[in-house]
Structure formats: C-alpha cells, structure tokens
Design an enzyme around this catalytic site. Sequence first.
Site, PDB file in Angstrom:
ATOM      1  N   GLY A   1      96.771  -0.052  -1.070  1.00  0.00           N
ATOM      2  CA  GLY A   1      97.335  -1.326  -1.814  1.00  0.00           C
ATOM      3  C   GLY A   1      97.312  -1.283  -3.280  1.00  0.00           C
ATOM      4  O   GLY A   1      97.679  -2.023  -3.892  1.00  0.00           O
TER       5      GLY A   1
ATOM      6  N   GLU B   1      91.590   3.957   1.611  1.00  0.00           N
ATOM      7  CA  GLU B   1      92.520   4.730   2.039  1.00  0.00           C
ATOM      8  C   GLU B   1      93.589   4.877   0.970  1.00  0.00           C
ATOM      9  O   GLU B   1      94.786   4.559   1.272  1.00  0.00           O
ATOM     10  CB  GLU B   1      93.113   4.329   3.276  1.00  0.00           C
ATOM     11  CG  GLU B   1      92.279   4.466   4.405  1.00  0.00           C
ATOM     12  CD  GLU B   1      93.111   3.735   5.804  1.00  0.00           C
ATOM     13  OE1 GLU B   1      92.559   4.016   6.644  1.00  0.00           O
ATOM     14  OE2 GLU B   1      93.930   3.161   5.613  1.00  0.00           O
TER      15      GLU B   1
ATOM     16  N   GLY C   1      96.308   6.141  -1.579  1.00  0.00           N
ATOM     17  CA  GLY C   1      97.398   7.144  -1.714  1.00  0.00           C
ATOM     18  C   GLY C   1      98.026   7.132  -3.097  1.00  0.00           C
ATOM     19  O   GLY C   1      97.553   7.779  -4.104  1.00  0.00           O
ATOM     20  N   ARG C   2      98.644   6.053  -3.427  1.00  0.00           N
ATOM     21  CA  ARG C   2      99.496   6.032  -4.550  1.00  0.00           C
ATOM     22  C   ARG C   2      98.460   5.884  -5.840  1.00  0.00           C
ATOM     23  O   ARG C   2      98.717   6.637  -6.826  1.00  0.00           O
ATOM     24  CB  ARG C   2     100.203   4.544  -4.593  1.00  0.00           C
ATOM     25  CG  ARG C   2     101.023   4.303  -5.800  1.00  0.00           C
ATOM     26  CD  ARG C   2     101.788   2.785  -5.497  1.00  0.00           C
ATOM     27  NE  ARG C   2     102.214   2.200  -4.263  1.00  0.00           N
ATOM     28  CZ  ARG C   2     103.342   2.489  -3.722  1.00  0.00           C
ATOM     29  NH1 ARG C   2     104.270   2.994  -4.391  1.00  0.00           N
ATOM     30  NH2 ARG C   2     103.593   2.117  -2.417  1.00  0.00           N
TER      31      ARG C   2
ATOM     32  N   ARG D   1     112.335   6.762  -3.826  1.00  0.00           N
ATOM     33  CA  ARG D   1     111.981   5.374  -4.029  1.00  0.00           C
ATOM     34  C   ARG D   1     113.136   4.513  -4.858  1.00  0.00           C
ATOM     35  O   ARG D   1     113.420   3.465  -4.357  1.00  0.00           O
ATOM     36  CB  ARG D   1     110.706   5.421  -4.775  1.00  0.00           C
ATOM     37  CG  ARG D   1     109.570   5.936  -4.039  1.00  0.00           C
ATOM     38  CD  ARG D   1     108.339   5.769  -4.493  1.00  0.00           C
ATOM     39  NE  ARG D   1     107.760   4.310  -4.438  1.00  0.00           N
ATOM     40  CZ  ARG D   1     107.937   3.442  -5.525  1.00  0.00           C
ATOM     41  NH1 ARG D   1     108.240   3.790  -6.566  1.00  0.00           N
ATOM     42  NH2 ARG D   1     107.439   2.229  -5.137  1.00  0.00           N
TER      43      ARG D   1
ATOM     44  N   TYR E   1     114.177   1.687  -2.431  1.00  0.00           N
ATOM     45  CA  TYR E   1     113.824   0.331  -2.763  1.00  0.00           C
ATOM     46  C   TYR E   1     114.206  -0.301  -4.017  1.00  0.00           C
ATOM     47  O   TYR E   1     113.912  -1.281  -4.480  1.00  0.00           O
ATOM     48  CB  TYR E   1     112.244   0.202  -2.969  1.00  0.00           C
ATOM     49  CG  TYR E   1     111.616   1.051  -1.871  1.00  0.00           C
ATOM     50  CD1 TYR E   1     111.307   0.719  -0.682  1.00  0.00           C
ATOM     51  CD2 TYR E   1     110.638   2.024  -2.155  1.00  0.00           C
ATOM     52  CE1 TYR E   1     110.553   1.214   0.354  1.00  0.00           C
ATOM     53  CE2 TYR E   1     109.962   2.845  -1.252  1.00  0.00           C
ATOM     54  CZ  TYR E   1     109.863   2.422   0.119  1.00  0.00           C
ATOM     55  OH  TYR E   1     109.116   2.711   0.822  1.00  0.00           O
TER      56      TYR E   1
ATOM     57  N   CYS F   1     126.323  12.280  -2.104  1.00  0.00           N
ATOM     58  CA  CYS F   1     127.508  11.529  -1.933  1.00  0.00           C
ATOM     59  C   CYS F   1     127.077  10.080  -1.211  1.00  0.00           C
ATOM     60  O   CYS F   1     127.207   9.540  -0.073  1.00  0.00           O
ATOM     61  CB  CYS F   1     128.371  12.181  -0.651  1.00  0.00           C
ATOM     62  SG  CYS F   1     128.848  13.726  -1.400  1.00  0.00           S
ATOM     63  N   GLU F   2     126.243   9.197  -2.273  1.00  0.00           N
ATOM     64  CA  GLU F   2     125.719   8.035  -1.844  1.00  0.00           C
ATOM     65  C   GLU F   2     125.755   7.468  -3.190  1.00  0.00           C
ATOM     66  O   GLU F   2     125.025   7.789  -4.137  1.00  0.00           O
ATOM     67  CB  GLU F   2     124.188   8.269  -1.156  1.00  0.00           C
ATOM     68  CG  GLU F   2     124.138   8.235   0.097  1.00  0.00           C
ATOM     69  CD  GLU F   2     124.091   7.115   0.917  1.00  0.00           C
ATOM     70  OE1 GLU F   2     124.416   6.137   0.263  1.00  0.00           O
ATOM     71  OE2 GLU F   2     124.133   7.209   1.977  1.00  0.00           O
TER      72      GLU F   2
HETATM   73  C1  LIG Z   1     100.454   3.965   3.321  1.00  0.00           C
HETATM   74  C2  LIG Z   1      99.084   3.801   3.766  1.00  0.00           C
HETATM   75  C3  LIG Z   1      98.028   3.852   2.761  1.00  0.00           C
HETATM   76  C4  LIG Z   1      98.140   4.225   1.437  1.00  0.00           C
HETATM   77  O1  LIG Z   1      98.783   3.345   0.842  1.00  0.00           O
HETATM   78  P1  LIG Z   1      99.183   3.308  -0.801  1.00  0.00           P
HETATM   79  O2  LIG Z   1      99.893   2.126  -1.193  1.00  0.00           O
HETATM   80  O3  LIG Z   1      99.594   4.701  -1.248  1.00  0.00           O
HETATM   81  O4  LIG Z   1      97.609   3.036  -1.528  1.00  0.00           O
HETATM   82  C5  LIG Z   1      96.565   3.521   3.224  1.00  0.00           C
HETATM   83  N1  LIG Z   1      96.446   3.187   4.722  1.00  0.00           N
HETATM   84  C6  LIG Z   1      97.732   3.307   5.736  1.00  0.00           C
HETATM   85  C7  LIG Z   1      97.370   2.848   6.921  1.00  0.00           C
HETATM   86  C8  LIG Z   1      98.926   3.307   5.308  1.00  0.00           C
HETATM   87  O5  LIG Z   1      99.772   3.097   6.099  1.00  0.00           O
END
Ligand SMILES: *Cc1c(COP(=O)(O)O)cnc(C)c1O
Length: 427
Positions: A234, A276, A278-279, A314, A318, A345-346
Amino acid sequence: MREYGKKAFVTKEMAEEIAKTYPTPFHIYDEKGIRENAMALREAFAWNRGYKEFFAVKATPNPYLIDILRDFGCGCDCSSLTELMLGEAMGMKGEDIMFSANDTPAEEFAYAAKLGATINLDDYTHIDFLEKTIGYIPKTISCRYNPGGYFSISNSIMDTPKDAKYGFTTEQLFEGFRVLKEKGVENFGIHAFLASNTVTNEYYPALARTLFEVAVRLKEETGAHIAFINLSGGIGIPYKPDQEPNDIRVIGEGVRKVYEEILTPAGMGDVAIYTELGRFMMGPYGHLVTRVIHEKHTHKEYIGVDACAANLMRPAMYGAYHHITVLGKEDAPCDHLYDVTGSLCENNDKFAIDRMLPQIEIGDYLVIHDTGAHGFSMGYNYNGRLWSAELLLKEDGKVQLIRRAQTPRDYFATFDGMDIFDKFKFE
Ligand SMILES: *Cc1c(COP(=O)(O)O)cnc(C)c1O
C-alpha cells in the site's frame, strides 16, 4: 506546481544499443535503484528487531529481481500456487514465505503448509477449511483484518475497507483468535491492507495505530501471543511528476512512534513488524521501452507504438497515469498534444490521452515510467499479442536478459498434443 521530476534511467543511446540485441518493446529494471531503495527500507525499520519485508511476488514475479531483494533480507509474499512454486524454486525457506491469499483453493493451502510458509487467513471460515485440508492448524498463523467503514487520514478518505472483499470483521477476528488458540496456535500475526498506492507518509503510521490497538485488545481479551503485525502493501509511488515521493525514513519513524506509544507500554515490545510491499519496492525501477511505429492524424493526433496494453495494462484498466519520456528530447518543450496508443483492437489501449509531449517522430524511443510493479506481471495475450522480454540494467552498466520475450510457439503451447497442433510449424 512543484515538479519533483521524472528522469529516465536509460538514454536514447542506451535504448538504441539495447534494441540491437533485444528488440522493442521491452521492460527494463534498474538494479542500482532497486538496491538503494531496499537498503533505505531496511534502515527505516532497523529499530524493530524482527522486521522483515516479504516482497509481494505478484507485483514483479521475476526471480532475478527478487534475488536482489534477498540481499536485503527480504522474503516473499505469495498468493497463488505458482507464486509459491517460484519462492520454492528460489530456495526460500518457510519463514521467508508469507502466504496471503483469498478465496484460496485447498491445494494452495496444502502447498503453503508443505513449504512451511506462514499462512495468513483471509476469512473466519478458512480456519475450518484449512484444518480439514491439511489435517492440523499450524503453530504460527496470521489473520487478515478488515475493520470495515472508511479508512481516513487527517479527515480525508483514503479507501473504503467496507467494500473490500478481504479479511475478518472485528468480531470474527476476536472469535477467530479464541478458536485458533484452542486449536493450539502459539504465535499469532495480524495483517491488514486498507489503502492502496498511498502517496503520503501517514498511511503506515495510521494503519499501524489501528492494528496495534486491536492487537493490545486481542492479547488482553484472548490471551493470544502476538508475534508479528503485518502492515502489508500500500505504500505508493509518485506516478505523476508533481507528486511528492514518500520518504520511507519518515514512514519508519512514524511507525516506531506509534509502536512505542501503544505496544511497548502494553508489554508487547517484542512484536515483529512485517511488510509486504510490492509497488514501493520495484515500481519506479522499471521502464517499458517502446518505439514509435506510426503517427496518425485524424480527429486527434495519435502516436502508435510497438507496445500495447498486453505489456502494461494499468492505463487501460484503471485509467492510470504513467509518465512518458521521449528519449533524446528530454529538454525539448512539451508543445504537442497526443494520444499514445498500442495496437489492440480496443479503444482503451492508450498509454496516454491528451498528453503534452515534445514533437514525436517515427523511430523515436519512448520510456513509459514506473512499470516495475504491476506492469509486466499484469500482461495478457489479448489479440495474440505476446509478452515482451524483461531486462536488467546492472550496476556495472551491462544489460542482462532476465526473461526472454514470448514467441508464437509459447502462445500456442497449450494446444500441445492436440491433433490440430500438428498443422502449426514453428521451426
Ligand atoms: C498486492 C498485495 C500486496 C502489495 O501491494 P502493493 O500495492 O504493490 O504494495 C501486498 N499484500 C497483499 C496481500 C497483496 O494482495
């Protein structure tokens, strides 16, 4: 409007050179940026003894990239069978794997349990489902919390957990802990993901307050030993050049203050903090590099590139903004209005709509920024478009192929063994 800027980590000369070996489009990742950021994250949470980042594999499921993060003590957060397999193939140990799935198939719980991964339950009913599936309840387990309502910071609504499918309600969480404790759980974790792509230093501290308060009550009311609190993902990135980036040191310090205010006085100063992300770990360190193959002048001015939404979904999915740099024209005035499109084709296959850019010519290389997370991984094969290669720009300036481009053979591979397949000749 203040500009924080968006500088590409590849130049026109580099793109031209790389394209001689690896034709566009391709995703390229910046090892130096990934390392510096992972180091900063580790330092920001160094105050917490058990701190660990479990990289959200779904963001960028490439073992070469995840391997870089391992140098900084990161594990991985998996949510499906193949993501678990990827962690396993990389030699991850059970304690390095968090399994945070939802609507989870039985065989995935079984696989996670076999690997000794920490299972993060998404729902109260999964207690029973897990026990029936694997025949026991692990000694260490985590529950995902969804307090419902709105998640607000400083009176502004960040997200709406009440509409999110994830997690236990407050009532279910307390009941779940009681049930799990009776079933012999010794170490509990609490997890929540209440707002996505937050570009503010206040999200984690605010989330931590919610989780720490509920953790103290859970400990007092159920007697559970809470071993870790997982702030999940997040933390966002500034996709737009006028957005102020998060400062991970300020975020880490903000969480520490709340920890010392709530957990330490409650005798819970040994709780490990997990994340956790990611982004935040990868997003800014990936570019999609694509070449201009057409310009079209109709009711609008279109620039047609050789990448499409199959390489980066994305914007189409979105309406997400991804900054674009025209390589070699970094300092040219942005005095042309364009839609930058792919070939699907979108009509939503557009990387930019009504974007002011320097004058573009056929053959120009464009960098589409911030594709390092939820970029390649969301790719699909619509219109029979194939996945691009993934490249790593190493710290020494060399370029390494870390995933080859898909070929028609890969695309047709799932017809393998069927009689119709014999008609295709690929070699
Ligand atoms: C997608 C996800 C993340 C990573 O989210 P980011 O926005 O990339 O930081 C972490 N934990 C869970 C359970 C997720 O589904």
